[in-house]
Design an enzyme around this catalytic site. Sequence first.
Site, PDB file in Angstrom:
ATOM      1  N   ASP A   1      19.742  63.174  57.812  1.00 53.18           N
ATOM      2  CA  ASP A   1      19.469  62.058  56.923  1.00 53.18           C
ATOM      3  C   ASP A   1      19.920  62.415  55.504  1.00 53.18           C
ATOM      4  O   ASP A   1      19.601  63.495  55.005  1.00 53.18           O
ATOM      5  CB  ASP A   1      17.972  61.735  56.936  1.00 53.18           C
ATOM      6  CG  ASP A   1      17.672  60.345  56.398  1.00 53.18           C
ATOM      7  OD1 ASP A   1      17.466  59.448  57.224  1.00 53.18           O
ATOM      8  OD2 ASP A   1      17.652  60.170  55.167  1.00 53.18           O
TER       9      ASP A   1
ATOM     10  N   ASN B   1      23.565  53.855  46.615  1.00 56.46           N
ATOM     11  CA  ASN B   1      23.933  52.439  46.705  1.00 56.46           C
ATOM     12  C   ASN B   1      23.529  51.669  45.452  1.00 56.46           C
ATOM     13  O   ASN B   1      24.282  50.839  44.946  1.00 56.46           O
ATOM     14  CB  ASN B   1      23.299  51.812  47.941  1.00 56.46           C
ATOM     15  CG  ASN B   1      24.018  52.157  49.232  1.00 56.46           C
ATOM     16  OD1 ASN B   1      25.230  52.383  49.230  1.00 56.46           O
ATOM     17  ND2 ASN B   1      23.286  52.218  50.329  1.00 56.46           N
TER      18      ASN B   1
ATOM     19  N   ASP C   1      29.497  53.636  51.179  1.00 56.66           N
ATOM     20  CA  ASP C   1      30.273  53.734  52.427  1.00 56.66           C
ATOM     21  C   ASP C   1      31.218  54.934  52.388  1.00 56.66           C
ATOM     22  O   ASP C   1      31.439  55.600  53.407  1.00 56.66           O
ATOM     23  CB  ASP C   1      31.076  52.456  52.651  1.00 56.66           C
ATOM     24  CG  ASP C   1      30.207  51.300  53.115  1.00 56.66           C
ATOM     25  OD1 ASP C   1      29.028  51.540  53.438  1.00 56.66           O
ATOM     26  OD2 ASP C   1      30.712  50.166  53.143  1.00 56.66           O
TER      27      ASP C   1
ATOM     28  N   GLU D   1      22.047  55.652  56.622  1.00 55.81           N
ATOM     29  CA  GLU D   1      22.393  57.045  56.286  1.00 55.81           C
ATOM     30  C   GLU D   1      21.955  58.018  57.355  1.00 55.81           C
ATOM     31  O   GLU D   1      21.875  59.222  57.126  1.00 55.81           O
ATOM     32  CB  GLU D   1      21.750  57.426  54.950  1.00 55.81           C
ATOM     33  CG  GLU D   1      20.233  57.578  54.963  1.00 55.81           C
ATOM     34  CD  GLU D   1      19.477  56.280  54.720  1.00 55.81           C
ATOM     35  OE1 GLU D   1      18.356  56.355  54.190  1.00 55.81           O
ATOM     36  OE2 GLU D   1      19.992  55.203  55.068  1.00 55.81           O
TER      37      GLU D   1
END
Length: 343
Positions: free
Chosen positions: A202, A210, A219, A245
Amino acid sequence: MSELVNRLANLTAIRDRDALDMALVSAISDLLQPETCAIYRVVGEVGNEHWLTSAQLAQGQLTPTFDAAWSSLDLLPNLNDHPLRQKSVETQTVQHSEGEPSVAVFPIATGVEGASVLEVRTAGQMSSDSLRLVTGVLRLYLNFLSLLDYGERDSLTELLNRKTFDTAFLKASNEQRLAAEVPLGERRATETSGSYWLVMIDIDHFKKVNDNYGHLIGDEVLLLLARLMRTHFRFHDQLYRFGGEEFVVLMRCNGEAEAFNVLERLRVTTEAHRFPQVGTITISVGFSEVMAGDTPSGAFERADQAVYYAKGHGRNQVCSYAALIAQGELAQHAENIGDMELF
């Protein structure tokens, strides 16, 4: 002609990549009656590449044989041990040997999975009609393979997607059980010991990436991490993106210490990598051994508990579920049923 149509129809009915390879060599063997027909895949890092047998069928055999997915890399044939195959991969052209028996090697450009070749050995030189037949069947095989990839891979990272995980987990668990039942002295030399481990990875504070830089940069971080994972893990490890993620790995290692070392190297490599605009990111990792009779949800829940512990205790670390249980940091439950629905 009807036999050819039936063979092609059988190919397109298959939804498993390994089974598709075996069906291809079986179809060509039935149509041409060669001495042997096989698919060989290039595995290993650049400079240490080897040939893994994906499917091989010789005259008199009823079913194809293949190298185990966890074959020891160093015991497989070196890339340059078979120059005809090597040249076919490098030039992406059909290569022929001289003399008897005749060998024809056809390149298979399989994209994400790397280079492969189809090798057909015949008593005499293959006719032009036979060459066209093999080339046509290969085109159909590659087209269908691309459709499998489209359905089984994440569109951004090209890692496997979550819908393929359950089947792969059960298949790996069954392979592990069957291997354990074979007496030690009867195991093939190319196989190695070990067991399967389920890993959850993770990205720490990914929401901030973001929020601060936008989803396009987010991305890009996901894509670059997927590339790091591809270069870090071994050819037989299966890499997945489960959305957002969250990444999952199904890998085979000789014990907890080896699994931890592999994952710790990935953590260190990720922390040292410079991501454009973002700079540095870190990952939290949790892992657990796949147990006998395990279910995907049970193994996933254990790895999820380990990664949840890592994120709650400083992040940027690798945590073993078994080690946390032994240390008293987690309580072991008779049933590990999580809230996450995988399928």
